[in-house]
Design a protein around this motif. Structure first.
Motif, PDB file in Angstrom:
ATOM      1  N   HIS A   1       0.221   6.483  -8.600  1.00 51.99           N
ATOM      2  CA  HIS A   1       0.887   6.620  -9.939  1.00 51.99           C
ATOM      3  C   HIS A   1       2.064   5.926 -10.138  1.00 51.99           C
ATOM      4  CE1 HIS A   1       4.761   8.428  -8.353  1.00 51.99           C
ATOM      5  NE2 HIS A   1       4.124   8.750  -7.409  1.00 51.99           N
TER       6      HIS A   1
ATOM      7  N   PRO B   1       3.264   4.509  -4.507  1.00 53.53           N
ATOM      8  CA  PRO B   1       2.629   5.347  -4.516  1.00 53.53           C
ATOM      9  C   PRO B   1       1.268   4.583  -6.605  1.00 53.53           C
ATOM     10  CG  PRO B   1       4.480   6.066  -4.597  1.00 53.53           C
ATOM     11  CD  PRO B   1       3.900   4.566  -4.896  1.00 53.53           C
TER      12      PRO B   1
ATOM     13  N   LYS C   1       0.764  -1.002  -0.071  1.00 53.35           N
ATOM     14  CA  LYS C   1       0.134   0.249  -0.348  1.00 53.35           C
ATOM     15  C   LYS C   1       0.381   1.255   0.196  1.00 53.35           C
ATOM     16  CE  LYS C   1      -4.422  -1.384   1.321  1.00 53.35           C
ATOM     17  NZ  LYS C   1      -5.202  -1.888   2.851  1.00 53.35           N
TER      18      LYS C   1
END
Lengths: 292, 311
Positions: A176, A174, A171
């Motif tokens: 992106h 990131p 988690k």
């Protein structure tokens, strides 16, 4: 409020009382921390002093001697623990990492929450219950204790830990980065496998090692799965000795020489746990992570 | 057309991948179900023979195949409650010290040491309990308690060293890291402004802790303590090694006793008859059910606190 004292007097007096209470409570809280650490130091002191005087070369190279004879070692139990941990790793590590990956990448919503809840409950199930379970599942049909049963019990024990630590670590990756992979046209499984998982493999490995160290010290799930063995193990379908069960057997025995060996065994286990915890703590600390 | 087919293939791979992972996670949860199922199946002979009287009678006689688990249940509850009474105030103190008093570096070091307390294997605590804790209790603590508080039935009887008191203390040591680390999480989740508000109104440090930290984290503390209780109920090795392993219901903390987990650990080798084994399995499933319920309650409490503060 009493009327015969001035308000300022009253405030001053109550302030003195409040300060005293404050000081007293802060001291009590500090004492609580000190008291909580007393057993830790006592355990360390005894394990190190008693263990260090009992550990010798024979401990690592020889089999246990029959009752009454002085000497011998725990070589078979050391190897036994290694074998058990290897079996547990083969089953538990892939299982745990796959579960953790699912929780992090797919496990949203109500269903994911339910699975997460169940995994947490499994993690807090007493380890002796896992032993009983594997006894009923594997040992009773096979009609004998075996290394395989012990390894499976340890695997079930570590899966929840590995799964939750993997989930937490994934988690941290990131969103992106995942999006970048998908934007390149990679299928989702490839993004997860070669970008998300690969990027955090070091951190995942430390979580796995912590779980392994914990499993190495477990006794209760092994008592009636892998049982014990005073000799070298003769195959995975046979009973096998382990450090933790051997320490237990020796500790409750009436023989001084066995007590000595139990302390030596405890020293080995504690050193293992201590080393793994310190090293993983250094590896996972924010300072070293940001320095990478 | 080629592109379309390739995209379909990619989706196919994704679907297989997701299915495999999903299967892995569901199977972990499924293990819980299997545990209940297999223990129940193995306990059936005993459940059929004794019914509910298993839990309220106290004869435990493997030779005549008469089994009643009352003393064992009493031992489990008593040792765990004793452990929580000793450990809960201590753990809350530790958590307060780590979050509110100790400076960052010191909190890190002490926090790590408390975590180490949880990492030491149970069997090592048991070894330490047999050779260090129990003799100390026998020669110093229990005679002293007997002299000063001996008018209470709790502190009467000969000091054995091993027994309920030793088990309670060792359990307290083992659950302290659990309770304090969850309390620490709960305290950390309280916003800084709430503390500053109390201090700005002139509260002393303790008043700040009482008003803005402890008061608003009551459900979380409750959850943490219940989690500790769940751990204490099922803890096996260390307890087995110091509790003395004699079934019986005694008011005295000095008397030896037995817990559900220690009975299973002790008698698994001797259990030659099917009925004895089934009785042990029934104790096992009762212990599983109790820890299952207690842990569910605790998790719900700790979770609620977590989700409220993150909102």
């Amino acid at each position: 409020m009493r009327t015969d004292v001035l308000p300022s007097d009253y405030i001053r007096r109550s302030q003195g009382r409040r300060r005293t209470i404050n000081l007293g409570m802060c001291i009590l809280i500090g004492l609580a921390a000190a008291v909580a650490l007393v057993p830790l130091f006592s355990v360390f002191i005894y394990v190190f002093s008693q263990g260090a005087s009992s550990v010798n070369l024979a401990f690592f190279t020889e089999l246990p001697k029959p009752v009454g004879e002085i000497g011998g070692g725990m070589a078979n139990a050391l190897v036994g623990t290694l074998i058990l941990i290897s079996i547990a790793s083969l089953i538990g590590i892939p299982w745990g990492i796959m579960t953790g990956t699912w929780l992090s990448e797919y496990g949203r919503g109500r269903f994911g929450g339910m699975i997460r809840f169940a995994i947490d409950l499994l993690a807090s199930t007493p380890s002796i219950i896992l032993g009983l379970f594997v006894y009923a599942l594997v040992v009773m049909p096979m009609k004998r204790f075996s290394a395989l049963a012990g390894g499976f019990a340890l695997a079930v024990l570590m899966v929840p830990t590995i799964a939750r630590s993997t989930e937490e670590l994934l988690k941290l990756v990131p969103v992106h980065i995942r999006e970048a992979g998908l934007a390149l046209g990679l299928p989702r499984w490839k993004v997860i496998f070669s970008i998300v998982l690969r990027g955090s493999r070091g951190a995942i490995a430390t979580g796995v090692v912590l779980a392994l160290a914990r499993a190495a010290g477990e006794t209760a799930p092994l008592l009636f799965t892998s049982f014990n063995n005073q000799f070298w193990n003769r195959g995975l379908g046979q009973p096998i000795a382990s450090m933790s069960v051997q320490i237990y057997t020796y500790a409750i025995s009436p023989y001084d020489d066995w007590h000595r060996q139990a302390w030596a065994g405890a020293l080995v286990l504690v050193l293992l746990v201590l080393a793994v915890n310190i090293v993983t703590r250094i590896l996972l600390s924010p300072a070293t992570r940001s320095a990478k | 057309v080629k592109l379309a087919r390739r995209r379909k293939d990619l989706h196919y791979g994704d679907r297989v991948f997701a299915l495999v992972l999903r299967f892995a996670s569901i199977s972990v949860a499924g293990v819980l179900l299997l545990i209940g199922l297999f223990l129940f199946k193995a306990a059936l002979p005993s459940i059929h023979k004794f019914g509910w009287s298993f839990f309220v009678t106290s004869v435990w006689d493997p030779v005549h195949e008469e089994f009643g688990a009352l003393p064992v249940i009493f031992g489990t509850v008593a040792s765990s409650v004793l452990a929580i009474l000793l450990s809960a105030p201590l753990s809350i103190g530790v958590a307060l010290f780590l979050t509110e008093i100790a400076p960052g570096r010191m909190a890190n070091v002490i926090g790590f040491l408390i975590e180490m307390l949880a990492a030491i294997p149970s069997v090592v605590y048991g070894l330490w309990g047999i050779f260090v804790l129990a003799p100390w209790l026998r020669t110093h603590v229990e005679p002293l308690l007997g002299r000063t508080l001996g008018f209470l039935p709790l502190f009467q009887g000969p000091p054995y060293g091993v027994g309920m008191l030793a088990a309670g203390i060792i359990l307290a040591i083992m659950v302290t890291p659990t309770i304090s680390s969850f309390c620490r999480e709960v305290f950390r989740a309280i916003p800084r402004e709430q503390r500053e508000a109390a201090l700005a109104l002139g509260a002393t440090r303790w008043e700040m802790m009482r008003l803005s930290v402890l008061r608003s984290s009551r459900p979380g503390i409750f959850g943490a303590v219940i989690l500790g209780l769940g751990r204490a109920l099922g803890e096996t090795m260390a307890v087995t090694m110091v509790i003395g392993n004699r079934a019986g219901i005694s008011a005295s903390l000095f008397a030896p006793a037995q817990t559900m987990a220690s009975t299973i650990a002790n008698e698994y080798v001797e259990a030659t008859s099917d009925m004895h084994l089934a009785a042990l399995m029934e104790i096992g499933i009762a212990l599983f059910a109790v820890t299952f319920i207690i842990n569910s309650i605790a998790r719900l409490f700790v979770w609620r606190v977590g989700s409220e503060t993150s909102r």
